[in-house]
Design a protein around this motif. Structure first.
Motif, PDB file in Angstrom:
ATOM      1  N   TRP A 238       0.842  -1.190   0.000  1.00 17.02           N
ATOM      2  CA  TRP A 238       0.000   0.000   0.000  1.00 17.02           C
ATOM      3  C   TRP A 238       0.881   1.245   0.000  1.00 17.02           C
ATOM      4  O   TRP A 238       1.900   1.299   0.718  1.00 17.02           O
ATOM      5  CB  TRP A 238      -0.894   0.004   1.238  1.00 17.02           C
ATOM      6  N   VAL A 239       0.487   2.231  -0.795  1.00 12.18           N
ATOM      7  CA  VAL A 239       1.243   3.472  -0.851  1.00 12.18           C
ATOM      8  C   VAL A 239       0.271   4.612  -1.123  1.00 12.18           C
ATOM      9  O   VAL A 239      -0.770   4.418  -1.767  1.00 12.18           O
ATOM     10  CB  VAL A 239       2.334   3.391  -1.945  1.00 12.18           C
ATOM     11  N   GLN A 240       0.595   5.775  -0.631  1.00 13.04           N
ATOM     12  CA  GLN A 240      -0.237   6.954  -0.878  1.00 13.04           C
ATOM     13  C   GLN A 240      -0.003   7.491  -2.279  1.00 13.04           C
ATOM     14  O   GLN A 240       1.064   7.259  -2.875  1.00 13.04           O
ATOM     15  CB  GLN A 240       0.075   8.029   0.152  1.00 13.04           C
ATOM     16  N   PRO A 241      -0.959   8.201  -2.829  1.00 15.25           N
ATOM     17  CA  PRO A 241      -0.759   8.820  -4.145  1.00 15.25           C
ATOM     18  C   PRO A 241       0.505   9.679  -4.158  1.00 15.25           C
ATOM     19  O   PRO A 241       0.785  10.409  -3.205  1.00 15.25           O
ATOM     20  CB  PRO A 241      -2.021   9.668  -4.324  1.00 15.25           C
ATOM     21  N   GLY A 242       1.242   9.562  -5.239  1.00 16.53           N
ATOM     22  CA  GLY A 242       2.510  10.264  -5.354  1.00 16.53           C
ATOM     23  C   GLY A 242       3.695   9.475  -4.846  1.00 16.53           C
ATOM     24  O   GLY A 242       4.845   9.877  -5.055  1.00 16.53           O
ATOM     25  N   GLY A 243       3.426   8.367  -4.193  1.00 19.47           N
ATOM     26  CA  GLY A 243       4.494   7.546  -3.634  1.00 19.47           C
ATOM     27  C   GLY A 243       5.135   6.621  -4.647  1.00 19.47           C
ATOM     28  O   GLY A 243       4.811   6.649  -5.842  1.00 19.47           O
ATOM     29  N   SER A 244       6.063   5.793  -4.147  1.00 18.99           N
ATOM     30  CA  SER A 244       6.831   4.897  -5.007  1.00 18.99           C
ATOM     31  C   SER A 244       6.883   3.492  -4.426  1.00 18.99           C
ATOM     32  O   SER A 244       6.763   3.302  -3.210  1.00 18.99           O
ATOM     33  CB  SER A 244       8.271   5.421  -5.162  1.00 18.99           C
ATOM     34  N   LEU A 245       7.050   2.543  -5.298  1.00 23.59           N
ATOM     35  CA  LEU A 245       7.288   1.149  -4.939  1.00 23.59           C
ATOM     36  C   LEU A 245       8.248   0.568  -5.953  1.00 23.59           C
ATOM     37  O   LEU A 245       8.339   1.052  -7.089  1.00 23.59           O
ATOM     38  CB  LEU A 245       5.994   0.333  -4.942  1.00 23.59           C
TER      39      LEU A 245
ATOM     40  N   ASN B 211      19.094 -13.184 -12.675  1.00 31.36           N
ATOM     41  CA  ASN B 211      17.867 -13.707 -13.291  1.00 31.36           C
ATOM     42  C   ASN B 211      16.636 -13.001 -12.729  1.00 31.36           C
ATOM     43  O   ASN B 211      15.620 -13.631 -12.392  1.00 31.36           O
ATOM     44  CB  ASN B 211      17.760 -15.224 -13.067  1.00 31.36           C
ATOM     45  N   THR B 212      16.739 -11.687 -12.631  1.00 31.04           N
ATOM     46  CA  THR B 212      15.722 -10.885 -11.965  1.00 31.04           C
ATOM     47  C   THR B 212      15.362  -9.668 -12.797  1.00 31.04           C
ATOM     48  O   THR B 212      16.230  -9.079 -13.453  1.00 31.04           O
ATOM     49  CB  THR B 212      16.225 -10.438 -10.579  1.00 31.04           C
ATOM     50  N   MET B 213      14.091  -9.310 -12.777  1.00 32.16           N
ATOM     51  CA  MET B 213      13.588  -8.106 -13.439  1.00 32.16           C
ATOM     52  C   MET B 213      12.933  -7.225 -12.378  1.00 32.16           C
ATOM     53  O   MET B 213      12.395  -7.722 -11.395  1.00 32.16           O
ATOM     54  CB  MET B 213      12.565  -8.474 -14.519  1.00 32.16           C
ATOM     55  N   TYR B 214      12.991  -5.926 -12.621  1.00 38.29           N
ATOM     56  CA  TYR B 214      12.447  -4.971 -11.663  1.00 38.29           C
ATOM     57  C   TYR B 214      11.453  -4.032 -12.342  1.00 38.29           C
ATOM     58  O   TYR B 214      11.537  -3.771 -13.541  1.00 38.29           O
ATOM     59  CB  TYR B 214      13.577  -4.133 -11.042  1.00 38.29           C
ATOM     60  N   LEU B 215      10.548  -3.510 -11.548  1.00 42.65           N
ATOM     61  CA  LEU B 215       9.636  -2.463 -12.004  1.00 42.65           C
ATOM     62  C   LEU B 215       9.593  -1.391 -10.934  1.00 42.65           C
ATOM     63  O   LEU B 215       9.070  -1.609  -9.835  1.00 42.65           O
ATOM     64  CB  LEU B 215       8.230  -3.020 -12.245  1.00 42.65           C
ATOM     65  N   GLN B 216      10.179  -0.238 -11.260  1.00 37.01           N
ATOM     66  CA  GLN B 216      10.155   0.903 -10.349  1.00 37.01           C
ATOM     67  C   GLN B 216       8.912   1.738 -10.665  1.00 37.01           C
ATOM     68  O   GLN B 216       8.753   2.196 -11.798  1.00 37.01           O
ATOM     69  CB  GLN B 216      11.413   1.752 -10.524  1.00 37.01           C
ATOM     70  N   LEU B 217       8.057   1.904  -9.674  1.00 33.25           N
ATOM     71  CA  LEU B 217       6.829   2.657  -9.855  1.00 33.25           C
ATOM     72  C   LEU B 217       6.935   3.973  -9.084  1.00 33.25           C
ATOM     73  O   LEU B 217       7.057   3.969  -7.867  1.00 33.25           O
ATOM     74  CB  LEU B 217       5.619   1.876  -9.328  1.00 33.25           C
ATOM     75  N   ASN B 218       6.908   5.076  -9.797  1.00 30.45           N
ATOM     76  CA  ASN B 218       6.975   6.406  -9.192  1.00 30.45           C
ATOM     77  C   ASN B 218       5.706   7.191  -9.502  1.00 30.45           C
ATOM     78  O   ASN B 218       4.963   6.854 -10.425  1.00 30.45           O
ATOM     79  CB  ASN B 218       8.199   7.166  -9.705  1.00 30.45           C
TER      80      ASN B 218
END
Length: 123
Positions: free
Chosen positions: A11-18, A76-83
């Motif tokens: 869970w993250v607030q609007p404008g946050g990142s994961l 052997n890893t992929m990432y997804l940065q969500l900003n």
């Protein structure tokens, strides 16, 4: 046996990142494309973005400029940065692997899928 495991949702607030992680085992995917999709309640599965075997990335219009995909072939890893997350980004996020083409954006092009990780954006 090939297995993809996503982690990092929450869970993250609007404008946050994961940052989401997709760890692959039972196979190597350095020579094929991998991608991220998401599924929100009441909606169809949506392509988020992908990364080719040559590390070229491509994104849907709804996330371009906010999300970033990367991969570490040694792990052997992929990432997804969500900003700059928005409430409409709330969904279960799935990683997929083993597309041999270019610009793979259809789920039919991928042979392996993870179980998904929930991302919830709300105040």
């Amino acid at each position: 046996q090939v297995q993809l495991v996503e982690s990092g949702g929450g869970w993250v607030q609007p404008g946050g990142s994961l940052k989401l992680t997709c760890a692959a085992s039972g196979g190597t995917f350095s020579s094929v494309a991998m991608g991220w999709f998401r599924l929100a309640p009441g909606k169809e599965r949506e392509f988020v973005g992908g990364i080719s075997w040559s590390d070229r990335t491509y994104y849907s219009k709804s996330v371009k400029g906010r999300f970033t995909i990367s991969r570490d072939n040694a792990k052997n890893t992929m990432y997804l940065q969500l900003n700059s997350l928005k409430p409409e980004d709330t969904a279960v996020y799935y990683c997929a692997a083993n597309c041999s083409g270019y610009g793979c954006s259809s789920p039919l092009e991928y042979g392996y899928w993870g179980q998904g990780t929930q991302v919830t954006v709300s105040s």
